[in-house]
Design a protein around this motif. Structure first.
Motif, PDB file in Angstrom:
ATOM      1  N   LEU A 170     -14.201  -6.166   2.834  1.00  0.00           N
ATOM      2  CA  LEU A 170     -14.647  -4.906   2.234  1.00  0.00           C
ATOM      3  C   LEU A 170     -16.025  -5.038   1.591  1.00  0.00           C
ATOM      4  O   LEU A 170     -16.842  -4.122   1.659  1.00  0.00           O
ATOM      5  N   ILE A 171     -16.291  -6.190   0.979  1.00  0.00           N
ATOM      6  CA  ILE A 171     -17.604  -6.429   0.377  1.00  0.00           C
ATOM      7  C   ILE A 171     -18.692  -6.434   1.447  1.00  0.00           C
ATOM      8  O   ILE A 171     -19.797  -5.929   1.233  1.00  0.00           O
ATOM      9  N   ALA A 172     -18.361  -6.967   2.614  1.00  0.00           N
ATOM     10  CA  ALA A 172     -19.343  -7.063   3.705  1.00  0.00           C
ATOM     11  C   ALA A 172     -19.647  -5.706   4.345  1.00  0.00           C
ATOM     12  O   ALA A 172     -20.690  -5.541   4.975  1.00  0.00           O
ATOM     13  N   MET A 173     -18.773  -4.726   4.166  1.00  0.00           N
ATOM     14  CA  MET A 173     -18.976  -3.400   4.753  1.00  0.00           C
ATOM     15  C   MET A 173     -19.824  -2.547   3.824  1.00  0.00           C
ATOM     16  O   MET A 173     -19.727  -2.655   2.613  1.00  0.00           O
ATOM     17  N   GLN A 174     -20.617  -1.658   4.404  1.00  0.00           N
ATOM     18  CA  GLN A 174     -21.479  -0.816   3.583  1.00  0.00           C
ATOM     19  C   GLN A 174     -20.693   0.261   2.834  1.00  0.00           C
ATOM     20  O   GLN A 174     -20.857   0.428   1.639  1.00  0.00           O
ATOM     21  N   PHE A 175     -19.858   1.000   3.514  1.00  0.00           N
ATOM     22  CA  PHE A 175     -19.039   2.041   2.887  1.00  0.00           C
ATOM     23  C   PHE A 175     -17.613   1.931   3.415  1.00  0.00           C
ATOM     24  O   PHE A 175     -17.215   2.706   4.280  1.00  0.00           O
ATOM     25  N   PRO A 176     -16.822   0.977   2.892  1.00  0.00           N
ATOM     26  CA  PRO A 176     -15.466   0.810   3.425  1.00  0.00           C
ATOM     27  C   PRO A 176     -14.610   2.046   3.184  1.00  0.00           C
ATOM     28  O   PRO A 176     -14.560   2.581   2.086  1.00  0.00           O
ATOM     29  N   ARG A 177     -13.959   2.486   4.258  1.00  0.00           N
ATOM     30  CA  ARG A 177     -13.150   3.712   4.212  1.00  0.00           C
ATOM     31  C   ARG A 177     -12.015   3.595   5.222  1.00  0.00           C
ATOM     32  O   ARG A 177     -12.200   3.109   6.323  1.00  0.00           O
ATOM     33  N   LYS A 228       6.865   7.316   5.825  1.00  0.00           N
ATOM     34  CA  LYS A 228       6.116   6.693   6.920  1.00  0.00           C
ATOM     35  C   LYS A 228       4.633   6.708   6.572  1.00  0.00           C
ATOM     36  O   LYS A 228       4.128   7.697   6.040  1.00  0.00           O
ATOM     37  N   VAL A 229       3.954   5.608   6.875  1.00  0.00           N
ATOM     38  CA  VAL A 229       2.512   5.502   6.656  1.00  0.00           C
ATOM     39  C   VAL A 229       1.876   5.037   7.956  1.00  0.00           C
ATOM     40  O   VAL A 229       2.278   4.027   8.518  1.00  0.00           O
ATOM     41  N   ASP A 230       0.907   5.802   8.430  1.00  0.00           N
ATOM     42  CA  ASP A 230       0.149   5.430   9.627  1.00  0.00           C
ATOM     43  C   ASP A 230      -1.322   5.339   9.260  1.00  0.00           C
ATOM     44  O   ASP A 230      -1.816   6.113   8.438  1.00  0.00           O
ATOM     45  N   ILE A 231      -2.011   4.416   9.901  1.00  0.00           N
ATOM     46  CA  ILE A 231      -3.454   4.301   9.730  1.00  0.00           C
ATOM     47  C   ILE A 231      -4.092   5.195  10.791  1.00  0.00           C
ATOM     48  O   ILE A 231      -4.037   4.898  11.977  1.00  0.00           O
ATOM     49  N   ALA A 232      -4.678   6.318  10.359  1.00  0.00           N
ATOM     50  CA  ALA A 232      -5.321   7.247  11.290  1.00  0.00           C
ATOM     51  C   ALA A 232      -6.693   6.729  11.700  1.00  0.00           C
ATOM     52  O   ALA A 232      -7.133   6.947  12.823  1.00  0.00           O
ATOM     53  N   LYS A 233      -7.391   6.046  10.776  1.00  0.00           N
ATOM     54  CA  LYS A 233      -8.681   5.434  11.074  1.00  0.00           C
ATOM     55  C   LYS A 233      -8.781   4.159  10.255  1.00  0.00           C
ATOM     56  O   LYS A 233      -8.710   4.189   9.028  1.00  0.00           O
ATOM     57  N   SER A 234      -8.947   3.041  10.935  1.00  0.00           N
ATOM     58  CA  SER A 234      -9.000   1.730  10.291  1.00  0.00           C
ATOM     59  C   SER A 234     -10.279   1.547   9.481  1.00  0.00           C
ATOM     60  O   SER A 234     -11.330   2.096   9.804  1.00  0.00           O
ATOM     61  N   SER A 235     -10.169   0.729   8.462  1.00  0.00           N
ATOM     62  CA  SER A 235     -11.343   0.367   7.668  1.00  0.00           C
ATOM     63  C   SER A 235     -12.196  -0.654   8.414  1.00  0.00           C
ATOM     64  O   SER A 235     -13.346  -0.860   8.077  1.00  0.00           O
ATOM     65  N   GLY A 236     -11.601  -1.312   9.386  1.00  0.00           N
ATOM     66  CA  GLY A 236     -12.275  -2.393  10.086  1.00  0.00           C
ATOM     67  C   GLY A 236     -11.761  -3.749   9.644  1.00  0.00           C
ATOM     68  O   GLY A 236     -12.099  -4.774  10.217  1.00  0.00           O
ATOM     69  N   ALA A 245      -7.099  -5.425   4.817  1.00  0.00           N
ATOM     70  CA  ALA A 245      -7.207  -4.299   3.882  1.00  0.00           C
ATOM     71  C   ALA A 245      -6.298  -3.162   4.333  1.00  0.00           C
ATOM     72  O   ALA A 245      -5.610  -2.544   3.514  1.00  0.00           O
ATOM     73  N   ASP A 246      -6.283  -2.881   5.636  1.00  0.00           N
ATOM     74  CA  ASP A 246      -5.425  -1.812   6.164  1.00  0.00           C
ATOM     75  C   ASP A 246      -3.959  -2.088   5.839  1.00  0.00           C
ATOM     76  O   ASP A 246      -3.230  -1.204   5.395  1.00  0.00           O
ATOM     77  N   GLN A 247      -3.523  -3.322   6.039  1.00  0.00           N
ATOM     78  CA  GLN A 247      -2.122  -3.671   5.784  1.00  0.00           C
ATOM     79  C   GLN A 247      -1.796  -3.579   4.298  1.00  0.00           C
ATOM     80  O   GLN A 247      -0.732  -3.081   3.922  1.00  0.00           O
ATOM     81  N   ALA A 248      -2.708  -4.021   3.439  1.00  0.00           N
ATOM     82  CA  ALA A 248      -2.481  -3.951   1.993  1.00  0.00           C
ATOM     83  C   ALA A 248      -2.358  -2.496   1.534  1.00  0.00           C
ATOM     84  O   ALA A 248      -1.509  -2.163   0.698  1.00  0.00           O
ATOM     85  N   THR A 280     -11.461   5.391  -0.030  1.00  0.00           N
ATOM     86  CA  THR A 280     -12.738   4.676  -0.011  1.00  0.00           C
ATOM     87  C   THR A 280     -12.788   3.686  -1.173  1.00  0.00           C
ATOM     88  O   THR A 280     -12.129   3.881  -2.190  1.00  0.00           O
ATOM     89  N   TRP A 281     -13.561   2.645  -0.982  1.00  0.00           N
ATOM     90  CA  TRP A 281     -13.782   1.645  -2.031  1.00  0.00           C
ATOM     91  C   TRP A 281     -15.205   1.783  -2.520  1.00  0.00           C
ATOM     92  O   TRP A 281     -16.130   1.930  -1.724  1.00  0.00           O
TER      93      TRP A 281
END
Length: 115
Positions: free
Chosen positions: A46-53, A68-76, A80-83, A113-114
């Motif tokens: 997340l630190i390495a990403m410019q705008f983590p979302r 139920k929780v689904d990831i519609a768009k990954s942060s990359g 982080a997505d799993q957490a 967003t972070w």
């Protein structure tokens, strides 16, 4: 135990921001949250990403519990997505109501967003 609650009267964009370890929720209804517990690798990602979302789609039952929780768009970052997914399963949302006042199941989609 909740880390934060949203402002039920918020008129701003439906969003969640994680800043300085706090979870700031603006969904226009009450929400009780738990912060994601990020691994060291996920924190570095997340630190390495410019705008983590990340965009999350959450199915909530009529009592407000997350079903139920689904990831519609990954942060990359898979870590982080799993957490986030694990944390959101512990959230509670104020149930949506029909015109008669009965609680309804709902599906919400919102970005996290972070900063």
């Amino acid at each position: 135990m909740s880390d934060s609650e949203s402002d039920p009267f918020s008129t701003t964009e439906h969003s969640v921001t994680i800043r300085d370890g706090r979870v700031d929720v603006k969904l226009g209804r009450k929400v009780k949250t738990v912060r994601p517990r990020l691994s060291l690798a996920a924190q570095y990602d997340l630190i390495a990403m410019q705008f983590p979302r990340i965009v999350v789609r959450v199915s909530v039952d009529a009592e407000g519990a997350v079903r139920k929780v689904d990831i519609a768009k990954s942060s990359g970052s898979e870590g982080a997505d799993q957490a986030v997914k694990v944390a959101v399963y512990q959230w509670w949302f104020e149930p949506k109501r029909d015109p008669g006042g009965r609680r309804l199941a709902d599906v919400l989609e919102f970005p996290i967003t972070w900063r």
